[in-house]
Design a protein around this motif. Structure first.
Motif, mmCIF file in Angstrom:
data_model
loop_
_atom_site.group_PDB
_atom_site.id
_atom_site.type_symbol
_atom_site.label_atom_id
_atom_site.label_comp_id
_atom_site.label_asym_id
_atom_site.label_seq_id
_atom_site.Cartn_x
_atom_site.Cartn_y
_atom_site.Cartn_z
ATOM 1 N N GLU A 100 6.594 -4.488 -6.031
ATOM 2 C CA GLU A 100 5.758 -4.510 -6.800
ATOM 3 C C GLU A 100 4.508 -4.593 -6.310
ATOM 4 O O GLU A 100 3.281 -3.871 -6.941
ATOM 5 C CB GLU A 100 6.008 -5.938 -7.528
ATOM 6 N N LEU A 101 4.339 -5.247 -5.163
ATOM 7 C CA LEU A 101 2.737 -5.289 -4.385
ATOM 8 C C LEU A 101 2.428 -3.834 -4.130
ATOM 9 O O LEU A 101 1.316 -3.384 -4.239
ATOM 10 C CB LEU A 101 2.928 -5.967 -3.183
ATOM 11 N N ALA A 102 3.306 -2.981 -3.640
ATOM 12 C CA ALA A 102 3.084 -1.591 -3.248
ATOM 13 C C ALA A 102 2.929 -0.880 -4.490
ATOM 14 O O ALA A 102 1.802 0.185 -4.223
ATOM 15 C CB ALA A 102 4.260 -1.050 -2.221
ATOM 16 N N GLU A 103 3.238 -1.060 -5.406
ATOM 17 C CA GLU A 103 2.970 -0.201 -6.590
ATOM 18 C C GLU A 103 1.448 -0.631 -7.082
ATOM 19 O O GLU A 103 0.730 0.374 -7.474
ATOM 20 C CB GLU A 103 3.961 -0.560 -7.699
ATOM 21 N N ARG A 104 1.109 -1.747 -7.209
ATOM 22 C CA ARG A 104 -0.211 -2.028 -7.447
ATOM 23 C C ARG A 104 -1.317 -1.429 -6.308
ATOM 24 O O ARG A 104 -2.370 -0.865 -6.664
ATOM 25 C CB ARG A 104 -0.420 -3.588 -7.389
ATOM 26 N N LEU A 105 -0.928 -1.498 -5.000
ATOM 27 C CA LEU A 105 -1.682 -0.771 -4.288
ATOM 28 C C LEU A 105 -1.893 0.535 -4.070
ATOM 29 O O LEU A 105 -3.024 1.252 -4.008
ATOM 30 C CB LEU A 105 -1.459 -1.594 -2.692
ATOM 31 N N SER B 173 -0.952 3.545 4.356
ATOM 32 C CA SER B 173 0.003 2.524 4.608
ATOM 33 C C SER B 173 0.850 2.093 3.691
ATOM 34 O O SER B 173 1.989 1.439 3.817
ATOM 35 C CB SER B 173 -0.533 1.554 5.833
ATOM 36 N N SER B 174 0.040 1.896 2.637
ATOM 37 C CA SER B 174 0.581 1.168 1.213
ATOM 38 C C SER B 174 2.019 2.253 0.618
ATOM 39 O O SER B 174 2.836 1.523 0.366
ATOM 40 C CB SER B 174 -0.225 1.188 0.217
ATOM 41 N N ASP B 175 1.605 3.463 0.893
ATOM 42 C CA ASP B 175 2.896 4.465 0.572
ATOM 43 C C ASP B 175 4.121 4.241 1.617
ATOM 44 O O ASP B 175 5.226 4.228 1.140
ATOM 45 C CB ASP B 175 2.409 5.823 0.842
ATOM 46 N N TRP B 176 3.754 3.835 2.639
ATOM 47 C CA TRP B 176 4.789 3.543 3.667
ATOM 48 C C TRP B 176 5.769 2.349 3.450
ATOM 49 O O TRP B 176 6.901 2.258 3.326
ATOM 50 C CB TRP B 176 4.472 3.422 5.220
ATOM 51 N N ASP B 177 4.887 1.110 2.938
ATOM 52 C CA ASP B 177 5.633 0.064 2.513
ATOM 53 C C ASP B 177 6.347 0.463 1.119
ATOM 54 O O ASP B 177 7.482 -0.244 0.845
ATOM 55 C CB ASP B 177 4.426 -1.018 2.012
ATOM 56 N N ARG B 178 5.778 1.258 0.137
ATOM 57 C CA ARG B 178 6.556 1.540 -1.077
ATOM 58 C C ARG B 178 7.687 2.374 -0.820
ATOM 59 O O ARG B 178 8.891 1.909 -1.162
ATOM 60 C CB ARG B 178 5.486 2.435 -1.816
ATOM 61 N N ILE B 179 7.805 3.316 0.329
ATOM 62 C CA ILE B 179 8.890 3.945 0.628
ATOM 63 C C ILE B 179 10.141 2.902 1.191
ATOM 64 O O ILE B 179 11.092 3.185 0.998
ATOM 65 C CB ILE B 179 8.424 4.993 1.716
ATOM 66 N N THR B 180 9.592 2.047 2.015
ATOM 67 C CA THR B 180 10.639 1.184 2.612
ATOM 68 C C THR B 180 11.086 0.215 1.451
ATOM 69 O O THR B 180 12.360 0.182 1.427
ATOM 70 C CB THR B 180 9.751 0.187 3.602
ATOM 71 N N ALA B 181 10.476 -0.334 0.603
ATOM 72 C CA ALA B 181 11.050 -1.257 -0.405
ATOM 73 C C ALA B 181 11.802 -0.138 -1.450
ATOM 74 O O ALA B 181 13.042 -0.590 -1.717
ATOM 75 C CB ALA B 181 9.965 -1.653 -1.117
ATOM 76 N N ALA B 182 11.417 0.710 -1.583
ATOM 77 C CA ALA B 182 11.835 1.718 -2.761
ATOM 78 C C ALA B 182 13.189 1.977 -2.092
ATOM 79 O O ALA B 182 14.368 2.291 -2.891
ATOM 80 C CB ALA B 182 11.155 2.922 -3.117
ATOM 81 N N CYS C 22 6.220 10.332 -0.385
ATOM 82 C CA CYS C 22 6.513 11.416 0.497
ATOM 83 C C CYS C 22 5.450 12.338 0.151
ATOM 84 O O CYS C 22 4.786 12.930 0.992
ATOM 85 C CB CYS C 22 7.849 11.750 0.471
ATOM 86 N N ARG C 23 5.298 12.833 -1.213
ATOM 87 C CA ARG C 23 4.536 13.873 -1.650
ATOM 88 C C ARG C 23 3.042 13.517 -1.464
ATOM 89 O O ARG C 23 2.246 14.240 -0.909
ATOM 90 C CB ARG C 23 4.707 14.334 -2.851
ATOM 91 N N ARG C 24 2.716 12.317 -1.769
ATOM 92 C CA ARG C 24 1.468 11.840 -1.669
ATOM 93 C C ARG C 24 0.898 11.819 -0.056
ATOM 94 O O ARG C 24 -0.195 12.005 0.262
ATOM 95 C CB ARG C 24 1.100 10.402 -1.939
ATOM 96 N N LEU C 25 1.844 11.620 0.741
ATOM 97 C CA LEU C 25 1.536 11.758 2.156
ATOM 98 C C LEU C 25 1.844 12.980 2.837
ATOM 99 O O LEU C 25 1.550 13.115 4.041
ATOM 100 C CB LEU C 25 2.576 10.822 2.898
ATOM 101 N N GLY C 26 2.139 13.954 1.892
ATOM 102 C CA GLY C 26 1.950 15.393 2.456
ATOM 103 C C GLY C 26 3.499 15.782 3.070
ATOM 104 O O GLY C 26 3.619 16.819 3.479
ATOM 105 N N HIS C 27 4.529 15.015 2.735
ATOM 106 C CA HIS C 27 5.839 15.283 3.165
ATOM 107 C C HIS C 27 6.623 16.037 2.222
ATOM 108 O O HIS C 27 7.161 15.062 1.063
ATOM 109 C CB HIS C 27 6.626 14.219 3.838
ATOM 110 N N GLU C 28 6.835 16.983 2.265
ATOM 111 C CA GLU C 28 7.666 17.822 1.092
ATOM 112 C C GLU C 28 9.299 17.851 1.550
ATOM 113 O O GLU C 28 9.689 18.239 2.649
ATOM 114 C CB GLU C 28 7.405 19.414 0.912
ATOM 115 N N LEU C 29 10.164 17.476 0.804
ATOM 116 C CA LEU C 29 11.500 17.228 0.920
ATOM 117 C C LEU C 29 12.332 18.335 0.206
ATOM 118 O O LEU C 29 12.088 18.878 -0.920
ATOM 119 C CB LEU C 29 11.894 15.957 0.400
ATOM 120 N N ALA C 30 13.521 18.791 0.789
ATOM 121 C CA ALA C 30 14.241 19.978 0.193
ATOM 122 C C ALA C 30 14.868 19.677 -0.877
ATOM 123 O O ALA C 30 14.768 20.461 -1.846
ATOM 124 C CB ALA C 30 15.208 20.500 1.416
#
Length: 754
Positions: free
Chosen positions: A515-520, A528-537, A550-558
């Protein structure tokens, strides 16, 4: 006498009796100490002592407490702080129940060394008395004979009997050789070289250091000590470039190395080979602070004088005066301060010969603060002089105090700020600076009193100080409580919101963290907030949110949906229940990894094939053998258990074909074999005296597979192997159902020392 024989026998007995954790602690503790991993060693000992006392194992208690003193006293040079513990341990080790324990002699070394660190010359007679008594009752063939002999020689040296110390070492070497000690010359090498250097026999010291090389059985600390001795011999011989190359970097040092390191550094500075930099002077200040905190008064006095001379050589009078004040503090506790009187006088003269900087160019404190140079020691000189001219300027005081703390003089800085704050209730800047210093020192109780006195309950700065203080001490719930209070005061405050999000991730409170990561993420740029979001999600299975960040950070997934299970390369994972080891793993996604290493039966838990969620902030970064990045991550949560059990297979080395046949036979049962021994591993037959090449493996099998099935598969696959072959933990786990086989393998373990 093999003082380790009882240790190995005791560990085997503990494992047979189901007390493998205590056996594991006994195995790991000496290695951690020798490799200078002292925080990890400290974390093991309390648990080990509880287990040893529950089992009424006084010898094991002596062993654990001795190695703790090895870490604190011999390696980290903690003197007065451990005097009481060393005295208590000496008394405990010489009670009837522990007197015959080989480590009861080692405890004498801890005692003598601790007194030597606190005040070597002052306690020289006491150290000589206890070492003389101990040497009279032990055999030169015992390993502890060398340790006590080294302590005796050190006491002779501190008593001013240097030639006698060197002659004593030569005598002890001769006695050890006569007693059949194979490596006697090498065992005494570092001590002998040290006394040769003190006696001015530099070429002889260097020759033996080069002949034997770094000690093979003392880990990283022994290698650093060897390099320092070699560097000092080279420096005193005038071979300055070689000496500088041998001088270890600061981050390689253990506490026991720091005085020697500074001694060699001063030699090289005085010879013009090493630059007398601000960083070197700051490091010298830090070493003085280490001695103050550790109660190493004689080392502290010597270090303070060296640091003062280095400061004076840079023209830094104020720093030199501060260091002479630190020297006076140490001197007040020395039993024989007159031994340093000549060195003290020459150092004071060198400091007095320097001048404080001129203040005429600066019309006001503000002008001086604006013009402070980048070199911190030069800034300290200006601020020290300016404080005498403008003693009531708050901004000047704050900058000076923070710089003092940067030079490891936090106690003086706190005293100055505290007096100023008490004298002027409106001194807001001084109070803020004092709050930071109290927080950084780690005295939360004093910080809390300070915040109550100078900041109200709704003051955001006070709450932030308390939150960060709690976090640094590991009190995450208390830190989170303060951060939530900050968000009540200001719901849009991004800094406490981001900090709270990170804490909730650390505490595995995934819905709150998400919830906090979504707000950030909604208000901040990718980071860094995206990494917290990735971890919690990831923990909550919200793969859509993982992919979005991952897309926001520039990491494209197959793949477009579902769990991520790719090959992101190798990494290492650190577990809370296995903090002394890291485990190899294959990274399967941005914050997930599957453990590929078998932990083995000594581990608290078998993590082989566990799928874990990890903290994306690396604990360490290094390069592998192919110069690729290799990171260690801290495990946060188990996502999927590998459900494995592990045991060892210890054997005389099979042929390559036999080994491959074993792997082929075990593969259908989903059993993994990982070799743990190198080519130097040998097996000795205590009956015939024969020596064989050996191989030692960890074996991992599905936890649900029947023990009888595993045993039968191993027995069939190794039937043609040469003896011995054992999988002792497995047959022990089978209990009385395989009593005959258990007895057979136990006999092999004892005969071959497996």
């Amino acid at each position: 006498m093999d003082i380790w024989a009882w240790v190995q026998a005791k560990k085997r007995a503990l494992r047979r009796a189901g007390h493998g954790r205590l056996a594991t602690i006994m195995s790991r503790l000496p290695t951690l100490v020798c490799d200078m991993k002292h925080e990890q060693a400290e974390s093991l000992v309390p648990e080990g002592l509880i287990l040893a006392r529950q089992l009424d194992e006084p010898w094991v208690e002596i062993f654990l407490r001795h190695w703790l003193m090895q870490s604190r006293v011999l390696d980290r040079r903690q003197g007065r702080a451990n005097l009481e513990e060393c005295v208590e341990l000496l008394e405990f080790a010489h009670r009837e129940q522990g007197r015959e324990c080989p480590q009861s002699v080692c405890v004498v070394q801890d005692f003598a060394n601790c007194y030597g660190i606190a005040d070597g010359p002052g306690y020289a007679d006491e150290r000589l008395r206890v070492s003389t008594e101990t040497l009279a009752r032990i055999n030169p063939a015992w390993p502890c004979f060398r340790c006590i002999s080294v302590e005796h020689a050190s006491a002779l040296s501190d008593a001013g009997r240097e030639q006698e110390a060197l002659e004593f070492i030569e005598t002890q070497i001769a006695r050890s050789v006569a007693a059949g000690v194979e490596d006697a010359q090498e065992d005494y090498m570092l001590s002998r070289a040290s006394h040769m250097i003190d006696a001015g026999r530099y070429a002889e010291a260097l020759a033996q250091l080069e002949e034997y090389g770094p000690p093979k059985n003392r880990g990283a600390s022994g290698r650093v000590e060897w390099r320092l001795s070699k560097a000092e011999a080279l420096a005193r011989m005038g071979r300055l470039e070689e000496a500088e190359r041998e001088l270890p970097a600061v981050d390689e040092l253990d506490r026991s190395d720091e005085l020697d390191w500074l001694t060699v550094s001063e030699l090289l500075v005085n010879s013009g080979q090493l630059e007398n930099t601000p960083a070197l002077v700051r490091q010298a200040f830090a070493l003085v602070d280490h001695c103050r905190r550790d109660g190493a008064d004689h080392d502290g006095a010597l270090t303070a004088l060296m640091a003062a001379r280095l400061s004076a050589a840079r023209g830094c009078r104020h720093a030199g005066e501060l260091l002479l004040e630190a020297y006076a503090e140490f001197e007040g506790r020395l039993l024989k301060p007159e031994l340093l009187a000549e060195e003290r006088a020459s150092t004071r003269a060198a400091v007095a010969a320097t001048r404080l900087p001129a203040l005429e160019p600066y019309a006001s404190p503000a002008a001086l603060l604006e013009a402070l140079p980048d070199e911190r020691d030069a800034s300290l000189e200006l601020l020290g002089a300016a404080r005498a001219r403008w003693p009531d300027d708050e901004a000047l005081l704050c900058r000076y105090a923070l710089l003092l703390a940067d030079f490891s003089m936090g106690a003086l800085a706190e005293s100055l700020l505290g007096r100023f704050a008490r004298a002027d209730p409106e001194s807001h800047a001084a109070r803020r600076a004092l709050g930071l210093l109290l927080r950084d020192r780690g005295d939360h109780a004093q910080l809390a009193r300070f915040v109550d006195e100078h900041h109200g309950p709704d003051d955001p700065y006070g709450r932030w100080l308390l939150a960060t203080s709690h976090e640094r001490a590991g009190r995450l719930e208390a830190a989170a409580r303060e951060l939530r209070r900050l968000l009540e005061l200001d719901p849009d405050a991004e800094v406490p919101m981001a900090r709270l999000c990170e804490l909730e991730c650390q505490r595995r409170r995934w819905p709150e963290a998400l919830e906090l990561a979504e707000r950030l993420v909604a208000r901040l740029e990718p980071g860094s907030s995206d990494w917290d979001r990735i971890t919690a999600a990831t923990a909550l299975g919200r793969w859509d949110l993982v992919r979005d960040s991952c897309r926001r950070l520039g990491h494209e997934l197959a793949d477009e949906e579902g769990p991520i299970d790719a090959n992101w390369g190798s990494c290492k994972i650190e577990f809370e229940d296995d903090a002394t080891r890291t485990r190899w793993a294959r990274r399967t996604g941005p914050v997930t990894a599957r453990v590929t290493e078998i932990c083995g039966p000594e581990a608290a838990h078998e993590h082989h094939r566990d799928l874990v969620l990890f903290d994306p902030a690396p604990v360490t970064r290094e390069r592998d053998d192919d110069d690729r990045a290799l990171c260690t991550y801290r495990a946060l949560e188990l996502l999927q258990a590998g459900e494995r059990r592990s045991f060892t297979l210890d054997a005389r080395a099979p042929t390559p074909d036999q080994l491959q046949a074993l792997r082929d036979a075990l593969a259908p049962l989903d059993i993994t074999l990982q070799r743990r021994s190198g080519s130097a591993y040998k097996i000795d037959d205590s009956e015939s005296g024969a020596r064989f090449d050996g191989m030692y493996f960890y074996v991992s099998a599905p936890a649900q597979r029947a023990l009888e099935e595993l045993h039968a598969a191993l027995a069939a696959a190794t039937a043609e192997w040469p003896a011995p072959v054992v999988w002792i933990e497995l047959v022990e786990a089978m209990g009385d159902a395989r009593e005959e086989e258990r007895a057979r393998q136990r006999a092999l373990v004892e005969r071959y020392g497996l």
